[in-house]
Scaffold this motif. Structure first.
Motif, PDB file in Angstrom:
ATOM      1  N   LEU A  59       0.822  -1.211   0.000  1.00  0.00           N
ATOM      2  CA  LEU A  59       0.000   0.000   0.000  1.00  0.00           C
ATOM      3  C   LEU A  59       0.856   1.259   0.000  1.00  0.00           C
ATOM      4  N   GLU A  60       2.000   1.229   0.696  1.00  0.00           N
ATOM      5  CA  GLU A  60       2.925   2.367   0.673  1.00  0.00           C
ATOM      6  C   GLU A  60       3.413   2.618  -0.757  1.00  0.00           C
ATOM      7  N   LEU A  61       3.828   1.544  -1.428  1.00  0.00           N
ATOM      8  CA  LEU A  61       4.338   1.681  -2.797  1.00  0.00           C
ATOM      9  C   LEU A  61       3.245   2.150  -3.759  1.00  0.00           C
ATOM     10  N   LEU A  62       2.041   1.593  -3.603  1.00  0.00           N
ATOM     11  CA  LEU A  62       0.926   1.987  -4.474  1.00  0.00           C
ATOM     12  C   LEU A  62       0.552   3.447  -4.275  1.00  0.00           C
ATOM     13  N   ASP A  63       0.732   3.945  -3.064  1.00  0.00           N
ATOM     14  CA  ASP A  63       0.430   5.339  -2.772  1.00  0.00           C
ATOM     15  C   ASP A  63       1.511   6.274  -3.340  1.00  0.00           C
ATOM     16  N   ALA A  64       2.742   5.762  -3.416  1.00  0.00           N
ATOM     17  CA  ALA A  64       3.879   6.601  -3.802  1.00  0.00           C
ATOM     18  C   ALA A  64       4.062   6.741  -5.306  1.00  0.00           C
ATOM     19  N   GLN A  65       3.606   5.748  -6.080  1.00  0.00           N
ATOM     20  CA  GLN A  65       3.863   5.791  -7.519  1.00  0.00           C
ATOM     21  C   GLN A  65       2.829   4.974  -8.276  1.00  0.00           C
ATOM     22  N   PRO A  66       2.673   5.264  -9.570  1.00  0.00           N
ATOM     23  CA  PRO A  66       1.694   4.513 -10.358  1.00  0.00           C
ATOM     24  C   PRO A  66       2.247   3.153 -10.809  1.00  0.00           C
ATOM     25  N   PHE A  67       1.374   2.170 -10.844  1.00  0.00           N
ATOM     26  CA  PHE A  67       1.689   0.837 -11.362  1.00  0.00           C
ATOM     27  C   PHE A  67       0.661   0.491 -12.424  1.00  0.00           C
ATOM     28  N   GLY A  68       1.046  -0.419 -13.312  1.00  0.00           N
ATOM     29  CA  GLY A  68       0.131  -0.869 -14.354  1.00  0.00           C
ATOM     30  C   GLY A  68      -0.462  -2.228 -14.077  1.00  0.00           C
ATOM     31  N   LEU A  69       0.077  -2.931 -13.054  1.00  0.00           N
ATOM     32  CA  LEU A  69      -0.389  -4.276 -12.706  1.00  0.00           C
ATOM     33  C   LEU A  69       0.089  -4.615 -11.308  1.00  0.00           C
ATOM     34  N   VAL A  70      -0.776  -5.312 -10.557  1.00  0.00           N
ATOM     35  CA  VAL A  70      -0.396  -5.859  -9.254  1.00  0.00           C
ATOM     36  C   VAL A  70      -0.596  -7.367  -9.300  1.00  0.00           C
ATOM     37  N   VAL A  71       0.431  -8.103  -8.865  1.00  0.00           N
ATOM     38  CA  VAL A  71       0.341  -9.553  -8.670  1.00  0.00           C
ATOM     39  C   VAL A  71       0.546  -9.754  -7.173  1.00  0.00           C
ATOM     40  N   CYS A  72      -0.513 -10.208  -6.479  1.00  0.00           N
ATOM     41  CA  CYS A  72      -0.511 -10.179  -5.013  1.00  0.00           C
ATOM     42  C   CYS A  72      -0.963 -11.497  -4.411  1.00  0.00           C
ATOM     43  N   ASP A  73      -0.217 -11.968  -3.438  1.00  0.00           N
ATOM     44  CA  ASP A  73      -0.603 -13.138  -2.663  1.00  0.00           C
ATOM     45  C   ASP A  73      -1.740 -12.755  -1.723  1.00  0.00           C
ATOM     46  N   TRP A  74      -2.589 -13.708  -1.402  1.00  0.00           N
ATOM     47  CA  TRP A  74      -3.691 -13.464  -0.470  1.00  0.00           C
ATOM     48  C   TRP A  74      -3.219 -13.588   0.971  1.00  0.00           C
ATOM     49  N   ASP A  75      -2.570 -14.696   1.292  1.00  0.00           N
ATOM     50  CA  ASP A  75      -2.229 -15.030   2.680  1.00  0.00           C
ATOM     51  C   ASP A  75      -0.885 -14.424   3.078  1.00  0.00           C
ATOM     52  N   MET A  76      -0.966 -13.272   3.759  1.00  0.00           N
ATOM     53  CA  MET A  76       0.234 -12.580   4.219  1.00  0.00           C
ATOM     54  C   MET A  76      -0.018 -12.022   5.611  1.00  0.00           C
ATOM     55  N   PRO A  77       1.063 -11.796   6.362  1.00  0.00           N
ATOM     56  CA  PRO A  77       0.900 -11.168   7.681  1.00  0.00           C
ATOM     57  C   PRO A  77       0.506  -9.699   7.542  1.00  0.00           C
ATOM     58  N   ASN A  78       0.079  -9.104   8.635  1.00  0.00           N
ATOM     59  CA  ASN A  78      -0.337  -7.703   8.701  1.00  0.00           C
ATOM     60  C   ASN A  78      -1.595  -7.485   7.859  1.00  0.00           C
ATOM     61  N   ILE A  79      -1.436  -6.996   6.667  1.00  0.00           N
ATOM     62  CA  ILE A  79      -2.581  -6.769   5.780  1.00  0.00           C
ATOM     63  C   ILE A  79      -2.560  -7.848   4.699  1.00  0.00           C
ATOM     64  N   ASP A  80      -3.631  -8.624   4.581  1.00  0.00           N
ATOM     65  CA  ASP A  80      -3.650  -9.696   3.585  1.00  0.00           C
ATOM     66  C   ASP A  80      -4.003  -9.146   2.197  1.00  0.00           C
ATOM     67  N   GLY A  81      -3.885 -10.012   1.196  1.00  0.00           N
ATOM     68  CA  GLY A  81      -4.111  -9.605  -0.184  1.00  0.00           C
ATOM     69  C   GLY A  81      -5.518  -9.110  -0.452  1.00  0.00           C
ATOM     70  N   LEU A  82      -6.510  -9.698   0.216  1.00  0.00           N
ATOM     71  CA  LEU A  82      -7.884  -9.248   0.015  1.00  0.00           C
ATOM     72  C   LEU A  82      -8.047  -7.807   0.500  1.00  0.00           C
ATOM     73  N   ALA A  83      -7.456  -7.488   1.641  1.00  0.00           N
ATOM     74  CA  ALA A  83      -7.530  -6.110   2.162  1.00  0.00           C
ATOM     75  C   ALA A  83      -6.785  -5.140   1.243  1.00  0.00           C
ATOM     76  N   VAL A  84      -5.665  -5.582   0.673  1.00  0.00           N
ATOM     77  CA  VAL A  84      -4.943  -4.734  -0.287  1.00  0.00           C
ATOM     78  C   VAL A  84      -5.846  -4.468  -1.488  1.00  0.00           C
ATOM     79  N   LEU A  85      -6.451  -5.523  -2.019  1.00  0.00           N
ATOM     80  CA  LEU A  85      -7.358  -5.382  -3.162  1.00  0.00           C
ATOM     81  C   LEU A  85      -8.501  -4.429  -2.837  1.00  0.00           C
ATOM     82  N   GLN A  86      -9.113  -4.578  -1.665  1.00  0.00           N
ATOM     83  CA  GLN A  86     -10.237  -3.720  -1.282  1.00  0.00           C
ATOM     84  C   GLN A  86      -9.802  -2.250  -1.207  1.00  0.00           C
ATOM     85  N   GLN A  87      -8.604  -1.999  -0.686  1.00  0.00           N
ATOM     86  CA  GLN A  87      -8.124  -0.618  -0.607  1.00  0.00           C
ATOM     87  C   GLN A  87      -7.785  -0.071  -1.991  1.00  0.00           C
TER      88      GLN A  87
END
Length: 125
Positions: free
Chosen positions: A43-71
């Motif tokens: 989320l820090e990186l997405l806030d700092a600069q534009p991306f054209g694609l995200v490839v994200c795992d779901w099961d991660m500590p802190n904020i999971d992939g679903l929460a990243v997707l929702q944000q």
């Protein structure tokens, strides 16, 4: 779409998985790749600069992939950003939750590199 100029964010808490995904991206000619080991950093990186694609795992500590997707989907600037979710859990309710949250595509682990390449081609149109 010129893949040489596509900026991709790879998010996974396992460095070996990030390395494998980056190797697949390089093979496709995608060279502008940044990585994050958890959802907070993504989320820090997405806030700092534009991306054209995200490839994200779901099961991660802190904020999971679903929460990243929702944000990502809640933010007007990234609402339409292509987002591929990776997960070891391919249960129907898991897939449904990702679809409801607006995932562009979904890939169950383990996967073959060609499967990831096909998903990327599909979401990038």
């Amino acid at each position: 779409m010129d893949l040489k100029t596509l900026r991709v964010l790879v998010v996974d808490d396992m460095s070996s998985m990030r390395m494998m995904i980056k190797a697949v991206l390089r093979e496709m000619g995608i060279l502008l790749v940044q990585e994050a080991g958890d959802g907070d950093r993504a989320l820090e990186l997405l806030d700092a600069q534009p991306f054209g694609l995200v490839v994200c795992d779901w099961d991660m500590p802190n904020i999971d992939g679903l929460a990243v997707l929702q944000q990502v989907r809640a933010e007007p600037r990234t609402r339409t950003l292509p987002f591929i979710m990776l997960t070891a859990n391919a249960a129907r309710d898991h897939v449904s939750r990702a679809i409801e949250a607006g995932v562009s595509d979904y890939l169950a682990k383990p996967f073959k590199p060609i499967d990831l390449m096909e998903k990327i081609k599909r979401v990038m149109g």
